[in-house]
Design a protein around this motif. Structure first.
Motif, PDB file in Angstrom:
ATOM      1  N   ALA A 188       0.827  -1.203   0.000  1.00  8.59           N
ATOM      2  CA  ALA A 188       0.000   0.000   0.000  1.00  8.59           C
ATOM      3  C   ALA A 188       0.863   1.255   0.000  1.00  8.59           C
ATOM      4  O   ALA A 188       0.487   2.286  -0.559  1.00  8.59           O
ATOM      5  N   GLN A 189       2.042   1.172   0.618  1.00 10.14           N
ATOM      6  CA  GLN A 189       2.925   2.327   0.700  1.00 10.14           C
ATOM      7  C   GLN A 189       3.677   2.564  -0.597  1.00 10.14           C
ATOM      8  O   GLN A 189       3.964   3.703  -0.956  1.00 10.14           O
ATOM      9  N   ASP A 190       4.014   1.491  -1.309  1.00 16.15           N
ATOM     10  CA  ASP A 190       4.757   1.631  -2.564  1.00 16.15           C
ATOM     11  C   ASP A 190       4.289   0.558  -3.542  1.00 16.15           C
ATOM     12  O   ASP A 190       4.976  -0.435  -3.785  1.00 16.15           O
ATOM     13  N   PRO A 191       3.093   0.739  -4.122  1.00 11.96           N
ATOM     14  CA  PRO A 191       2.532  -0.302  -4.988  1.00 11.96           C
ATOM     15  C   PRO A 191       3.303  -0.529  -6.275  1.00 11.96           C
ATOM     16  O   PRO A 191       3.129  -1.554  -6.929  1.00 11.96           O
ATOM     17  N   ASP A 192       4.173   0.429  -6.646  1.00 11.54           N
ATOM     18  CA  ASP A 192       4.921   0.297  -7.899  1.00 11.54           C
ATOM     19  C   ASP A 192       6.328  -0.254  -7.699  1.00 11.54           C
ATOM     20  O   ASP A 192       7.118  -0.266  -8.647  1.00 11.54           O
ATOM     21  N   ASP A 193       6.647  -0.681  -6.494  1.00 11.48           N
ATOM     22  CA  ASP A 193       7.972  -1.238  -6.231  1.00 11.48           C
ATOM     23  C   ASP A 193       8.142  -2.515  -7.057  1.00 11.48           C
ATOM     24  O   ASP A 193       7.479  -3.529  -6.792  1.00 11.48           O
ATOM     25  N   PRO A 194       9.006  -2.506  -8.073  1.00 12.69           N
ATOM     26  CA  PRO A 194       9.112  -3.681  -8.950  1.00 12.69           C
ATOM     27  C   PRO A 194       9.604  -4.926  -8.235  1.00 12.69           C
ATOM     28  O   PRO A 194       9.204  -6.038  -8.583  1.00 12.69           O
ATOM     29  N   GLU A 195      10.464  -4.756  -7.226  1.00 17.70           N
ATOM     30  CA  GLU A 195      10.966  -5.926  -6.505  1.00 17.70           C
ATOM     31  C   GLU A 195       9.882  -6.547  -5.637  1.00 17.70           C
ATOM     32  O   GLU A 195       9.810  -7.776  -5.487  1.00 17.70           O
ATOM     33  N   LEU A 196       9.031  -5.713  -5.059  1.00 19.81           N
ATOM     34  CA  LEU A 196       7.918  -6.249  -4.280  1.00 19.81           C
ATOM     35  C   LEU A 196       6.925  -6.952  -5.194  1.00 19.81           C
ATOM     36  O   LEU A 196       6.427  -8.042  -4.869  1.00 19.81           O
ATOM     37  N   VAL A 197       6.647  -6.359  -6.346  1.00 17.79           N
ATOM     38  CA  VAL A 197       5.743  -6.988  -7.312  1.00 17.79           C
ATOM     39  C   VAL A 197       6.286  -8.351  -7.733  1.00 17.79           C
ATOM     40  O   VAL A 197       5.549  -9.345  -7.792  1.00 17.79           O
ATOM     41  N   ALA A 198       7.597  -8.407  -8.001  1.00 18.12           N
ATOM     42  CA  ALA A 198       8.208  -9.669  -8.420  1.00 18.12           C
ATOM     43  C   ALA A 198       8.150 -10.707  -7.296  1.00 18.12           C
ATOM     44  O   ALA A 198       7.910 -11.905  -7.551  1.00 18.12           O
ATOM     45  N   LEU A 199       8.360 -10.263  -6.059  1.00 16.64           N
ATOM     46  CA  LEU A 199       8.303 -11.187  -4.926  1.00 16.64           C
ATOM     47  C   LEU A 199       6.901 -11.766  -4.769  1.00 16.64           C
ATOM     48  O   LEU A 199       6.735 -12.976  -4.576  1.00 16.64           O
ATOM     49  N   VAL A 200       5.893 -10.918  -4.846  1.00 14.26           N
ATOM     50  CA  VAL A 200       4.511 -11.376  -4.706  1.00 14.26           C
ATOM     51  C   VAL A 200       4.156 -12.341  -5.839  1.00 14.26           C
ATOM     52  O   VAL A 200       3.512 -13.378  -5.612  1.00 14.26           O
ATOM     53  N   GLU A 201       4.580 -12.036  -7.055  1.00 17.53           N
ATOM     54  CA  GLU A 201       4.287 -12.926  -8.179  1.00 17.53           C
ATOM     55  C   GLU A 201       4.963 -14.281  -7.995  1.00 17.53           C
ATOM     56  O   GLU A 201       4.359 -15.336  -8.261  1.00 17.53           O
ATOM     57  N   GLU A 202       6.226 -14.260  -7.532  1.00 20.13           N
ATOM     58  CA  GLU A 202       6.930 -15.524  -7.329  1.00 20.13           C
ATOM     59  C   GLU A 202       6.253 -16.371  -6.254  1.00 20.13           C
ATOM     60  O   GLU A 202       6.003 -17.574  -6.451  1.00 20.13           O
ATOM     61  N   LEU A 203       5.946 -15.767  -5.110  1.00 14.44           N
ATOM     62  CA  LEU A 203       5.354 -16.528  -4.008  1.00 14.44           C
ATOM     63  C   LEU A 203       3.940 -16.996  -4.350  1.00 14.44           C
ATOM     64  O   LEU A 203       3.526 -18.082  -3.937  1.00 14.44           O
ATOM     65  N   SER A 204       3.206 -16.177  -5.108  1.00 12.52           N
ATOM     66  CA  SER A 204       1.865 -16.585  -5.529  1.00 12.52           C
ATOM     67  C   SER A 204       1.925 -17.808  -6.432  1.00 12.52           C
ATOM     68  O   SER A 204       1.059 -18.692  -6.373  1.00 12.52           O
ATOM     69  N   ALA A 205       2.949 -17.860  -7.285  1.00 10.48           N
ATOM     70  CA  ALA A 205       3.096 -18.988  -8.202  1.00 10.48           C
ATOM     71  C   ALA A 205       3.584 -20.245  -7.483  1.00 10.48           C
ATOM     72  O   ALA A 205       3.208 -21.363  -7.852  1.00 10.48           O
ATOM     73  N   ARG A 206       4.365 -20.067  -6.426  1.00 11.43           N
ATOM     74  CA  ARG A 206       4.991 -21.212  -5.772  1.00 11.43           C
ATOM     75  C   ARG A 206       4.169 -21.794  -4.631  1.00 11.43           C
ATOM     76  O   ARG A 206       4.335 -22.973  -4.289  1.00 11.43           O
TER      77      ARG A 206
END
Length: 282
Positions: A188-206
């Motif tokens: 919510a504080q930094d929704p455009d953080d690319p590293e956070l986006v990548a982390l969420v995508e990885e964990l969601s997939a795994r």
């Protein structure tokens, strides 16, 4: 100050800044000859900023208005400080887009604290629960963080993906859900953080649990709590964790795990500290 006056002031400012730089300062090869005009030429600044010389000339002459992208490129080429960059955007009447955060480095004060905590497991966490530093007790309690590739040194990622760390939590659901809620708060504080986006995508997939809990939109801040930890050598521990914020960089927090004095968990930590001390002796 009128728009024309602002553009004239911007042109004078850009000219002054490029006059202070040499080709070598910006990675250009030197000619070996003394220049008749001090500093960078207009065409050199334009080439480095990926704009035409004509456009840059008109900008210095106050006859053009630059976009946010061009202003950002010029600020980088001219090695502008944060205050100078703000000044350029103010003169141009443009709203800055926030820069991506610089690479995280642990605060020296927190590193000294880590060194002094010889009987308390502790880590320094940064954005996204990235593990920036740790002491030997934290490595002994959880895992040898130093063996992990730097991109994998993220606490929530380890709780979900590292069998050793995951196995430390007999009440894994509680610890994992709290980690997801902390990540959701950061998103919510930094929704455009690319590293956070990548982390969420990885964990969601795994992990299906992560994928489900992320959609629940539960949020939590890093504050304090209690975890059960199962250690293969000193047994089961009930540990209170707390996050201490660095005033020098509020994004960084010192996480500690402690136990009530006189409790079996306190004794177990002392035993673990003794083993760590013995292992570190020459």
């Amino acid at each position: 100050m009128t728009g024309d006056a602002h553009r004239s002031e911007l042109g004078d400012f850009l000219q002054a800044r490029r006059s202070e730089l040499s080709p070598e300062d910006v990675g250009l090869p030197g000619t070996g000859h003394r220049r008749r005009v001090r500093g960078l030429r207009r065409e050199e600044v334009a080439a480095l900023a990926s704009i035409s010389t004509d456009f840059y000339t008109r900008l210095e002459q106050g006859r053009r208005r630059a976009s946010v992208e061009v202003l950002s490129a010029l600020a980088q080429v001219l090695r502008l400080s944060a205050d100078e960059r703000d000044y350029v955007f103010e003169l141009s009447g443009r709203e800055q887009r926030p820069d991506r955060p610089a690479p995280q480095q642990p605060q020296p004060q927190l590193l000294r604290l880590l060194d002094d905590l010889t009987t308390t497991p502790a880590v320094v966490l940064g954005r996204r629960t990235d593990i920036l530093a740790w002491n030997p007790m934290a490595a002994a309690l959880f895992t040898d963080f130093g063996r992990l590739p730097v991109p994998h040194r993220n606490f929530v990622r380890l709780v979900f993906c590292d069998p050793t760390v995951r196995g430390r939590y007999p009440q894994w659901d509680y610890a994992a859900r709290n980690g997801v809620a902390q990540l959701r708060r950061e998103a919510a504080q930094d929704p455009d953080d690319p590293e956070l986006v990548a982390l969420v995508e990885e964990l969601s997939a795994r992990d299906k649990d992560f994928r489900l809990w992320w959609t629940e939109h539960q949020v939590a801040v890093r504050g304090a709590g209690t975890n059960q930890v199962r250690h293969p050598v000193v047994g089961d521990l009930t540990l209170d964790w707390a996050a201490l914020v660095s005033t020098a960089d509020p994004v960084q927090q010192l996480f500690t795990w402690t136990a009530q004095s006189g409790s079996p968990s306190h004794d177990a930590l002392r035993e673990l500290a003794s083993r760590v001390s013995e292992a570190g002796r020459p």
